[in-house]
Motif scaffolding. Structure first.
Motif, PDB file in Angstrom:
ATOM      1  N   PRO A   1       0.804  -1.230   0.000  1.00  0.00           N
ATOM      2  CA  PRO A   1       0.000   0.000   0.000  1.00  0.00           C
ATOM      3  C   PRO A   1       0.834   1.275   0.000  1.00  0.00           C
ATOM      4  CG  PRO A   1       0.087  -0.907   2.207  1.00  0.00           C
ATOM      5  CD  PRO A   1       0.840  -1.866   1.324  1.00  0.00           C
ATOM      6  N   GLU A   2       2.128   1.179   0.430  1.00  0.00           N
ATOM      7  CA  GLU A   2       2.908   2.410   0.593  1.00  0.00           C
ATOM      8  C   GLU A   2       3.518   2.938  -0.692  1.00  0.00           C
ATOM      9  OE1 GLU A   2       5.856  -0.935   1.823  1.00  0.00           O
ATOM     10  OE2 GLU A   2       3.734  -0.493   2.076  1.00  0.00           O
ATOM     11  N   ARG A   3       3.340   2.207  -1.793  1.00  0.00           N
ATOM     12  CA  ARG A   3       3.919   2.673  -3.056  1.00  0.00           C
ATOM     13  C   ARG A   3       2.874   2.673  -4.156  1.00  0.00           C
ATOM     14  NH1 ARG A   3       7.759  -0.010  -5.907  1.00  0.00           N
ATOM     15  NH2 ARG A   3       7.668  -1.960  -4.783  1.00  0.00           N
ATOM     16  N   GLU A   4       2.956   3.674  -5.049  1.00  0.00           N
ATOM     17  CA  GLU A   4       2.092   3.726  -6.217  1.00  0.00           C
ATOM     18  C   GLU A   4       2.961   3.811  -7.465  1.00  0.00           C
ATOM     19  OE1 GLU A   4      -0.639   6.935  -5.910  1.00  0.00           O
ATOM     20  OE2 GLU A   4      -1.710   6.092  -4.191  1.00  0.00           O
ATOM     21  N   ILE A   5       2.439   3.342  -8.574  1.00  0.00           N
ATOM     22  CA  ILE A   5       3.173   3.416  -9.836  1.00  0.00           C
ATOM     23  C   ILE A   5       3.136   4.858 -10.335  1.00  0.00           C
ATOM     24  CG2 ILE A   5       3.295   2.590 -12.226  1.00  0.00           C
ATOM     25  CD1 ILE A   5       1.948  -0.001 -11.283  1.00  0.00           C
TER      26      ILE A   5
END
Length: 204
Positions: free
Chosen positions: A160-164
């Motif tokens: 959840p802590e990273r987005e593309i």
């Protein structure tokens, strides 16, 4: 292949920052440096010390690439037109292992490098095991058949802590297209990076 032998968490503590944004980083509990002298009052850091720290932080973030590789990347960035710091970030973000990490095919940059070196990544449909390969705009990076079922990959895609980021366009869960070379303010660093200080360090 560059391999980090020391504890990855030590870099976080030495910098005093959670440079990869991991929830289990020791900096989240202890903001001081490692070792028996870690809690001593910090003395004023010289300009050289600030430049060195910025270089170590940026180099460490990209999987602790070797000094030879990093210096070579800087020299190439310096030859390009425009701002050298921006050029440096652009070249680093074009590395195959970093695109694999940004695409959430791996939970960490170190895992991304391992997945590439083990032959689980395809670039425009062709297997590539060179983590430092520089991708071009328009290149399609995809997972091999075995990698699609790897627990490591499934775990990374659920983080959840990273987005593309916007400069990487996903196509389903196993394929992305590298859209464009990003600028510094577009790169989702968990902490502040200062490529201008890195440029000053190497241009002394």
């Amino acid at each position: 292949m560059s391999k980090r032998k020391a504890s990855k968490h030590k870099l976080d503590r030495r910098m005093g920052e959670n440079i990869w944004g991991r929830p289990n980083s020791p900096v989240n509990k202890r903001s001081y440096g490692p070792g028996q002298h870690g809690q001593r009052r910090k003395s004023k850091v010289s300009d050289f010390g600030l430049q060195l720290r910025a270089k170590q932080k940026l180099k460490g973030y990209y999987g602790d690439v070797t000094e030879k590789q990093f210096r070579s990347t800087y020299k190439e960035a310096n030859k390009l037109k425009g701002d050298t710091g921006q050029n440096l970030i652009g070249l680093l973000e074009r590395r195959l292992d970093m695109i694999v990490y940004r695409a959430k095919f791996a939970p960490t940059i170190f895992a991304a490098r391992q997945i590439v070196s083990h032959g689980h990544i395809r670039v425009n449909g062709v297997k590539c095991n060179v983590a430092s390969r520089r991708c071009d705009v328009g290149d399609v990076i995809s997972l091999g058949d075995k990698a699609k079922e790897m627990a490591l990959v499934i775990e990374a895609q659920s983080l959840p802590e990273r987005e593309i980021p916007d400069y990487i366009a996903p196509d389903g869960n196993d394929k992305v297209t590298y859209n464009r070379v990003p600028k510094l303010d577009e790169v989702p660093y968990p902490v502040t990076m200062e490529p201008n200080l890195v440029v000053e360090f190497y241009s002394r």
